[in-house]
Design a protein around this motif. Structure first.
Motif, short mmCIF file in Angstrom:
data_model
loop_
_atom_site.label_atom_id
_atom_site.label_comp_id
_atom_site.label_asym_id
_atom_site.label_seq_id
_atom_site.Cartn_x
_atom_site.Cartn_y
_atom_site.Cartn_z
N THR A 72 -24.79 50.70 17.74
CA THR A 72 -23.84 51.48 18.59
C THR A 72 -22.60 50.51 18.59
O THR A 72 -23.08 49.20 19.26
N TYR A 73 -21.37 50.96 18.32
CA TYR A 73 -20.42 49.95 18.24
C TYR A 73 -19.81 49.70 19.71
O TYR A 73 -20.04 50.69 20.68
N PRO A 74 -19.31 48.76 20.23
CA PRO A 74 -18.68 48.71 21.40
C PRO A 74 -17.74 49.67 21.71
O PRO A 74 -16.77 49.95 21.00
N GLY A 75 -17.52 50.16 22.73
CA GLY A 75 -16.51 51.26 23.18
C GLY A 75 -17.18 52.64 23.01
O GLY A 75 -16.39 53.58 23.42
N ALA A 76 -18.14 52.68 22.18
CA ALA A 76 -19.05 54.04 22.08
C ALA A 76 -19.47 54.76 23.49
O ALA A 76 -19.61 55.79 23.69
N HIS A 77 -20.12 53.71 24.27
CA HIS A 77 -20.46 53.92 25.37
C HIS A 77 -19.44 53.28 26.56
O HIS A 77 -18.83 51.92 26.15
N THR A 78 -19.35 53.70 27.72
CA THR A 78 -18.65 53.04 28.62
C THR A 78 -19.25 51.93 29.21
O THR A 78 -20.52 51.67 28.99
N ILE A 79 -18.69 51.35 30.22
CA ILE A 79 -19.30 50.07 30.91
C ILE A 79 -20.47 50.37 31.82
O ILE A 79 -21.03 49.76 32.18
N ALA A 80 -20.52 51.73 32.07
CA ALA A 80 -21.68 52.10 32.87
C ALA A 80 -22.95 52.59 31.94
O ALA A 80 -23.94 52.84 32.47
N GLY A 81 -22.75 52.56 30.75
CA GLY A 81 -23.78 52.53 29.60
C GLY A 81 -23.77 54.19 29.09
O GLY A 81 -24.81 54.61 28.47
N VAL A 82 -22.87 54.97 29.60
CA VAL A 82 -22.98 56.35 29.02
C VAL A 82 -21.77 56.67 28.31
O VAL A 82 -21.10 55.68 27.81
N SER A 90 -13.04 54.11 26.28
CA SER A 90 -13.62 53.40 25.00
C SER A 90 -12.79 51.97 24.98
O SER A 90 -13.49 51.06 24.81
N ALA A 91 -11.42 51.94 25.11
CA ALA A 91 -10.93 50.54 25.26
C ALA A 91 -11.29 49.70 26.28
O ALA A 91 -11.39 48.37 25.88
N THR A 92 -11.40 50.18 27.38
CA THR A 92 -11.96 49.52 28.54
C THR A 92 -13.43 48.69 28.29
O THR A 92 -13.53 47.75 28.54
N ALA A 93 -14.22 49.57 27.66
CA ALA A 93 -15.71 49.40 27.36
C ALA A 93 -15.56 48.35 26.13
O ALA A 93 -16.42 47.30 26.31
N PHE A 94 -14.56 48.53 25.12
CA PHE A 94 -14.74 47.66 24.06
C PHE A 94 -14.35 46.17 24.56
O PHE A 94 -15.24 45.39 24.34
N VAL A 95 -13.55 45.98 25.31
CA VAL A 95 -13.01 44.75 25.77
C VAL A 95 -14.01 43.96 26.68
O VAL A 95 -14.58 42.96 26.35
N ALA A 96 -14.62 44.87 27.50
CA ALA A 96 -15.82 44.46 28.56
C ALA A 96 -16.99 44.26 28.08
O ALA A 96 -17.67 43.09 28.19
N THR A 102 -24.20 42.25 28.55
CA THR A 102 -24.27 43.76 28.31
C THR A 102 -26.01 43.75 28.16
O THR A 102 -26.83 42.89 27.85
N ASP A 103 -26.48 45.20 28.65
CA ASP A 103 -27.74 45.30 28.07
C ASP A 103 -27.70 46.15 26.89
O ASP A 103 -26.75 46.12 26.22
N ALA A 104 -28.80 46.56 26.37
CA ALA A 104 -28.91 47.09 24.95
C ALA A 104 -27.97 48.57 24.74
O ALA A 104 -27.79 48.89 23.76
N ASP A 105 -27.67 49.11 26.21
CA ASP A 105 -26.87 50.44 26.17
C ASP A 105 -25.46 50.26 26.47
O ASP A 105 -24.67 51.17 26.62
N GLY A 106 -25.21 49.08 26.56
CA GLY A 106 -23.80 48.71 26.69
C GLY A 106 -23.41 48.30 28.21
O GLY A 106 -22.20 48.41 28.59
N LEU A 107 -24.22 48.57 29.03
CA LEU A 107 -24.04 48.46 30.45
C LEU A 107 -23.51 47.00 30.66
O LEU A 107 -24.17 45.91 30.63
N VAL A 108 -22.45 46.81 31.58
CA VAL A 108 -21.74 45.64 31.53
C VAL A 108 -22.29 44.67 32.72
O VAL A 108 -22.22 45.31 33.86
N ALA A 109 -22.07 43.40 32.85
CA ALA A 109 -22.59 42.64 33.82
C ALA A 109 -21.70 41.36 33.88
O ALA A 109 -21.52 40.75 32.64
N ASN A 110 -21.59 40.77 34.97
CA ASN A 110 -20.74 39.45 34.94
C ASN A 110 -21.60 38.22 34.74
O ASN A 110 -21.27 37.17 34.44
N VAL A 111 -22.87 38.18 34.89
CA VAL A 111 -23.72 37.15 34.72
C VAL A 111 -25.01 37.51 33.73
O VAL A 111 -25.56 38.63 33.84
N LYS A 112 -25.54 36.50 33.09
CA LYS A 112 -26.69 36.66 32.29
C LYS A 112 -27.83 37.04 32.85
O LYS A 112 -28.18 36.27 33.77
N ASP A 113 -28.45 37.91 32.46
CA ASP A 113 -29.81 37.95 32.95
C ASP A 113 -30.73 38.60 31.97
O ASP A 113 -30.53 39.54 31.22
#
Length: 180
Positions: A72-82, A90-96, A102-113
């Motif tokens: 899945t390319y960046p921007g295909a899912h939102t920063i919430a992973g949907v 898509s543009a907001t998600a692409f940059v973030a 991120t996790d495998a679904d594209g859910l965005v986080a500010n710290v690495k876990d």
């Protein structure tokens, strides 16, 4: 008396004649006509080279994201992973998704876990590279275009244009960059 005339004559011969000054000006004009176009060409070549480098950097980041996020390319899912439903999401998600963790679904986080956000960031400085032809580094996404042959940058007011369903990333400016 002769000595006084000699001093006046030698003083008058120390300056430049009008002909000598005109020759210097003409030579400088000819040199300027030769050099200035070379500088212009060099500037254009530098912009094309920078664009190529920045585009390659972005495309490599996009491809790495694609392979780490279940094809899945960046921007295909939102920063919430949907799934994304608009170009703005898509543009907001692409940059973030390229500049944060991120996790495998594209859910965005500010710290690495390692458990919840093991991937990224793919672009380290927190912003996309700049398109040197329009000095912009934002992106426009067309979230619903699935034809891989569609690539149109005309009329766009951003640095980059991305198609999240096909992975096409192009410079968004009016200059012709079809070969990049």
């Amino acid at each position: 008396m002769n000595g006084g005339l000699k001093k006046q004559k030698s003083w008058a011969q120390k300056g430049f004649t009008l002909i000598e000054i005109l020759i210097v000006v003409i030579v400088l004009g000819i040199l300027a006509m030769i050099i200035i176009p070379q500088i212009t060409v060099s500037t254009e070549d530098a912009k094309v080279s920078t664009l190529s480098t920045n585009l390659t950097t972005l495309r490599n980041a996009v491809e790495l994201y694609y392979h780490q996020h279940n094809n899945t390319y960046p921007g295909a899912h939102t920063i919430a992973g949907v799934a994304s439903t608009s170009d703005g999401d898509s543009a907001t998600a692409f940059v973030a998704q390229l500049t944060k963790y991120t996790d495998a679904d594209g859910l965005v986080a500010n710290v690495k876990d390692a458990a919840t956000a093991p991937y990224g960031p793919y672009i380290k400085n927190g912003k996309l590279p700049t398109n040197p032809f329009n000095n912009k580094n934002d992106v426009i996404c067309v979230h619903d275009e699935d034809d891989i042959t569609v690539k149109s940058s005309s009329g766009d007011d951003s640095g980059w244009k991305f198609y999240p369903l096909t992975g096409n990333l192009i410079p968004a400016d009016d200059a012709a960059h079809d070969d990049l």
